[in-house]
Write a protein that holds these residues in place. Structure first.
Motif, PDB file in Angstrom:
ATOM      1  N   GLN A  58      -9.094  10.034   3.119  1.00  0.00           N
ATOM      2  CA  GLN A  58      -7.819   9.386   2.818  1.00  0.00           C
ATOM      3  C   GLN A  58      -6.781   9.646   3.904  1.00  0.00           C
ATOM      4  OE1 GLN A  58      -6.566  10.402  -1.142  1.00  0.00           O
ATOM      5  NE2 GLN A  58      -8.259   9.327  -2.114  1.00  0.00           N
ATOM      6  N   VAL A  67      -0.536   6.070  -6.652  1.00  0.00           N
ATOM      7  CA  VAL A  67      -1.901   5.560  -6.642  1.00  0.00           C
ATOM      8  C   VAL A  67      -2.626   6.134  -5.425  1.00  0.00           C
ATOM      9  CG1 VAL A  67      -3.332   3.470  -6.565  1.00  0.00           C
ATOM     10  CG2 VAL A  67      -1.131   3.443  -7.760  1.00  0.00           C
ATOM     11  N   ALA A  68      -3.901   6.524  -5.577  1.00  0.00           N
ATOM     12  CA  ALA A  68      -4.683   7.071  -4.464  1.00  0.00           C
ATOM     13  C   ALA A  68      -4.857   6.000  -3.385  1.00  0.00           C
ATOM     14  CB  ALA A  68      -6.051   7.534  -4.955  1.00  0.00           C
ATOM     15  N   PRO A  69      -4.903   6.393  -2.083  1.00  0.00           N
ATOM     16  CA  PRO A  69      -4.974   5.408  -0.991  1.00  0.00           C
ATOM     17  C   PRO A  69      -6.103   4.398  -1.109  1.00  0.00           C
ATOM     18  CG  PRO A  69      -4.446   7.555  -0.098  1.00  0.00           C
ATOM     19  CD  PRO A  69      -4.717   7.764  -1.571  1.00  0.00           C
ATOM     20  N   THR A  89      -4.645   6.811   5.899  1.00  0.00           N
ATOM     21  CA  THR A  89      -3.186   6.837   5.926  1.00  0.00           C
ATOM     22  C   THR A  89      -2.664   6.804   7.358  1.00  0.00           C
ATOM     23  OG1 THR A  89      -3.123   8.103   3.859  1.00  0.00           O
ATOM     24  CG2 THR A  89      -1.144   8.135   5.220  1.00  0.00           C
ATOM     25  N   ALA A 114      -5.307   2.166  -3.887  1.00  0.00           N
ATOM     26  CA  ALA A 114      -4.128   1.373  -3.537  1.00  0.00           C
ATOM     27  C   ALA A 114      -4.521   0.177  -2.688  1.00  0.00           C
ATOM     28  CB  ALA A 114      -3.118   2.236  -2.784  1.00  0.00           C
ATOM     29  N   MET A 159       4.651   7.437   6.556  1.00  0.00           N
ATOM     30  CA  MET A 159       3.237   7.677   6.311  1.00  0.00           C
ATOM     31  C   MET A 159       2.648   8.671   7.305  1.00  0.00           C
ATOM     32  SD  MET A 159       1.758   3.979   5.081  1.00  0.00           S
ATOM     33  CE  MET A 159       0.365   4.735   4.227  1.00  0.00           C
ATOM     34  N   VAL A 170       1.140   4.059  -3.032  1.00  0.00           N
ATOM     35  CA  VAL A 170       0.724   5.446  -2.796  1.00  0.00           C
ATOM     36  C   VAL A 170       1.879   6.418  -3.008  1.00  0.00           C
ATOM     37  CG1 VAL A 170      -0.086   7.074  -1.032  1.00  0.00           C
ATOM     38  CG2 VAL A 170      -1.139   4.819  -1.219  1.00  0.00           C
ATOM     39  N   TYR A 171       3.020   6.157  -2.368  1.00  0.00           N
ATOM     40  CA  TYR A 171       4.092   7.149  -2.332  1.00  0.00           C
ATOM     41  C   TYR A 171       5.118   6.999  -3.448  1.00  0.00           C
ATOM     42  CZ  TYR A 171       2.275   8.460   2.212  1.00  0.00           C
ATOM     43  OH  TYR A 171       1.456   8.883   3.227  1.00  0.00           O
ATOM     44  N   VAL A 202       0.821  -1.218   0.000  1.00  0.00           N
ATOM     45  CA  VAL A 202       0.000   0.000   0.000  1.00  0.00           C
ATOM     46  C   VAL A 202       0.856   1.269   0.000  1.00  0.00           C
ATOM     47  CG1 VAL A 202      -1.687   1.346   1.310  1.00  0.00           C
ATOM     48  CG2 VAL A 202      -2.025  -1.107   0.985  1.00  0.00           C
ATOM     49  N   PRO A 203       1.808   1.431   0.933  1.00  0.00           N
ATOM     50  CA  PRO A 203       2.631   2.652   0.868  1.00  0.00           C
ATOM     51  C   PRO A 203       3.468   2.737  -0.395  1.00  0.00           C
ATOM     52  CG  PRO A 203       3.461   1.155   2.551  1.00  0.00           C
ATOM     53  CD  PRO A 203       2.126   0.638   2.137  1.00  0.00           C
TER      54      PRO A 203
END
Length: 264
Positions: free
Chosen positions: A97, A39-41, A101, A44, A258, A34-35, A30-31
């Motif tokens: 979001q 990709v949007a959370p 996070t 993701a 995060m 995203v980072y 996921v991170p």
């Protein structure tokens, strides 16, 4: 660094984590999505579930031949989390979001603490078969079953809400609640991850559908599958305590990164 190379590197790390430790795929995927891959959370989380599902199948096939998978135990543990996973999957797209996070970062820090605690236990009292020593858990009977159901339900809720398979929490739970040796907990956790991920993914698809960026998803999942296959071999070469300490360090870095991102 190009998107292709980044996706390949991230996928390899996720796969190795799942194959070697029976968890960590989603909490790293996921991170990374995203980072590092933009990709949007919420998306993701859904993409992560697809990646974790495919990778877990590979890792489970790899572990099944070792005798370290307790199918019935894993199935019963996961069954307790089905309804919570469905409920939180529906809620995932309605939560801001920044909240998702922040929750993910806190969960990663908790998981790191659990991993470090397990590594210290393994270093102090290694078991004869190379597994981490099994700490004293609850006695068998009704109380033990209730704790098992509670742990499974909590794990399902986390899977549905954050889009992780839950293996990084399942392994400590299987060791402490069900008193499984470390290697069996790793193998059995893959059954839990697979069931939880499939339920959460099906619910998300029914509620909001999915839109995968194939330029990211294809290389990511391909590298993750190969990494999962080799992760089991890596687990056999390194001590469980060493793997846990390394993974805990990664989780702490992810949590800090995060939290900073959520506060910005």
């Amino acid at each position: 660094m190009s998107v292709l190379i980044t996706a390949l590197l991230c996928g390899a790390v996720v796969g190795v984590a799942l194959g070697a430790l029976g968890g960590g795929g989603g909490v790293l995927a996921v991170p990374a999505l995203v980072y590092l891959l933009g990709v949007a959370p919420a998306e993701a989380g859904t993409t992560s579930l697809v990646i974790v599902t495919a990778t877990t199948v590979t890792a489970l096939l790899r572990h099944a031949g070792t005798g370290n998978v307790r199918w019935r135990t894993g199935t019963l543990f996961a069954a307790a989390g089905v309804l919570p996973a469905i409920g939180t999957s529906v809620l995932a797209h309605r939560i801001p979001q920044s909240v998702l996070t922040g929750a993910f970062a806190v969960l990663a820090a908790v998981a790191a603490a659990a991993m470090l605690r397990g590594a210290r236990t393994a270093r102090r009292a290694p078991a004869a078969d190379g597994d981490a020593a099994v700490p004293s858990g609850p006695p068998a009977g009704r109380g033990g079953r209730l704790r098992t159901v509670a742990a499974g339900a909590g794990l399902g809720a986390v899977t549905g809400l954050l889009g992780v398979g839950g293996g990084f929490l399942a392994v400590p739970a299987l060791v402490s609640v069900l008193r499984l040796p470390m290697r069996r907990a790793v193998g059995t956790s893959l059954v839990v991850i697979l069931i939880n991920s499939l339920v959460s993914l099906a619910t998300r698809l029914a509620v909001s559908g999915i839109s995968l960026d194939l330029a990211v998803f294809g290389p990511f999942v391909g590298a993750a599958i190969l990494g999962a296959w080799d992760g089991r071999r890596l687990a056999g070469r390194l001590s469980g305590a060493a793997l846990q300490r390394a993974f805990a360090a990664v989780l702490l870095a992810v949590a800090a990164f995060m939290l900073i991102g959520a506060a910005a």
